[in-house]
Write an enzyme that holds these catalytic residues in place. Structure first.
Site: not given
Ligand code: NAD
Length: 346
Positions: A130-132, A155, A159
């Site tokens: 993430t950019d965070e 969080y 990350k």
């Molecule tokens: P989300 O919370 O919607 O989904 C996370 C998924 O991971 C879920 O399906 C959950 O069941 C699974 N999970 C959690 N813990 C687990 C574990 N211990 N073992 C196996 N599976 C597990 O998250 P998202 O928004 O889809 O984000 C996905 C990735 O992208 C993350 O790594 C997040 O940091 C990154 N990200 C998200 C955003 C955003 O805006 N949502 C932006 C940049 C980066």
């Protein structure tokens, strides 16, 4: 390519899985199915011969080893994480466990698997971040891949830790990794505890739409399908050991986003009075980062990626998707903590 996707039942992971299957890749979706995961997100590919699901925790080394041995993927695309900043304020332990210990466990499993197959140069471990991790910006400037890390929430700190581990496994053990750091995503299947779905669903219900602080926090929004396309591109063409920032070039304050959603709903679901009358300013999130903005020149210049959708069209599509998929979001609204104000401890 045969790709092991972790977190493929989540918001972004499921967009990657759906897109990769459409592009002809084989997918193994490894997901623990926490409160944030749902197999309904991948229902449209569930019967595809190129798709397999494995319910497992990335912290469980034995389970991950067995899945790697059984499916023999060409690459790992790692998205599994605890992802909600407000939940990280109330309960950081799960973030330390999954985001740090889980990434470490996955790296060690990947290293053993890759070594056991003779260290193939074509193998990839793609870490999605993430950019965070870069912290909070003032009114000027944007994050580049050279910006120093300065995470400020549990969080983003978890990350950032995982990013450092991934780089260390490349430098120390030669594991062929790539990393991406993306701005805020939105779009179909967005879990109904994040700003955009909350605003849509509160407005539809005629309930107060909570806006943290003065609503002036700025995010750089990217439509989730564009992120999924960027991830598959970096996985296949990104340079080993390199990070790529991904952003939508679409900065907006939270208040602007909520007002735009209200205007779209005024048009699509007139309620007799403007929906923005429901906007309610609430106490701010402790340590709330003021502004994020991404300089995506590297992925654009090296790999030719650009976002395909601007914010207005992306929001319009997103609101329409929520209007068309009530059964999906109603089921998730029943999950623990959804709809409650979280993350006020500070
Ligand atoms: P989300 O919370 O919607 O989904 C996370 C998924 O991971 C879920 O399906 C959950 O069941 C699974 N999970 C959690 N813990 C687990 C574990 N211990 N073992 C196996 N599976 C597990 O998250 P998202 O928004 O889809 O984000 C996905 C990735 O992208 C993350 O790594 C997040 O940091 C990154 N990200 C998200 C955003 C955003 O805006 N949502 C932006 C940049 C980066």
């Amino acid at each position: 390519m045969k790709i092991l996707v972790t977190g493929g039942a989540g918001f972004i992971g499921s967009a990657v899985v759906r897109r990769a299957i459409r592009e002809g890749h084989q997918i193994v979706n490894l997901d623990k199915l926490t409160y944030a995961g749902s197999l309904s997100n991948v229902a449209e590919v569930a019967g595809d011969p190129g798709y397999a699901f494995e319910k497992a925790d990335i912290c469980d080394r034995g389970a991950v080893d067995a899945i790697l041995a059984r499916h023999r993927p060409d690459a790992i695309l790692h998205l599994a994480a605890e992802s909600h900043v407000d939940r990280s304020i109330d309960g950081p332990a799960a973030f330390i466990q999954t985001n740090i210990v889980g990434t470490y466990t996955l790296l060690e499993a990947a290293r053993a698997y890759w070594s056991g197959r003779g260290r193939p140069a074509a193998f990839r471990f793609h870490h999605v971040s993430t950019d965070e991790v870069y912290g909070s910006l003032g009114p000027e400037g944007r994050f580049t891949e050279a910006t120093a890390y300065d995470p400020r929430s549990p969080y983003s700190a978890s990350k950032a830790s995982s990013d450092h581990l991934v780089r260390a496994w490349h430098e120390t053990y030669g594991l062929p990794v790539v990393l991406t750091n993306c701005s805020n995503n939105y779009g179909p299947y967005h879990f109904p505890e994040k700003l955009i779905p909350v605003a849509i669903l509160k407005a539809l219900a005629g309930e107060p739409i909570p806006v943290y602080g003065d609503g002036g926090n700025v995010r750089d929004w990217l439509y989730v399908e564009d992120h999924a396309a960027a991830l598959l591109l970096v996985l296949q063409r990104g340079r080993i050991g390199r990070s790529y920032n991904i952003g939508g070039d679409s900065e907006a304050t939270n208040l602007q986003i909520v007002r735009r959603i209200c205007a779209i709903l005024d048009d699509k679901r007139p309620a007799g009075a403007p929906h923005d009358r429901l906007i309610a300013f609430v106490a701010d999130r402790p340590g709330h980062d003021r502004r994020y903005a991404i300089d995506a020149a590297r992925i654009r210049d090296e790999l030719g990626w650009r976002p395909s959708l601007g914010l207005d069209e992306g929001l319009e599509r997103t609101v329409q998707w929520f209007l068309d998929n009530e059964t999906w979001w109603r089921a998730l609204q029943a999950r623990p903590g959804v709809g409650a104000r979280l993350g006020t401890a500070g």
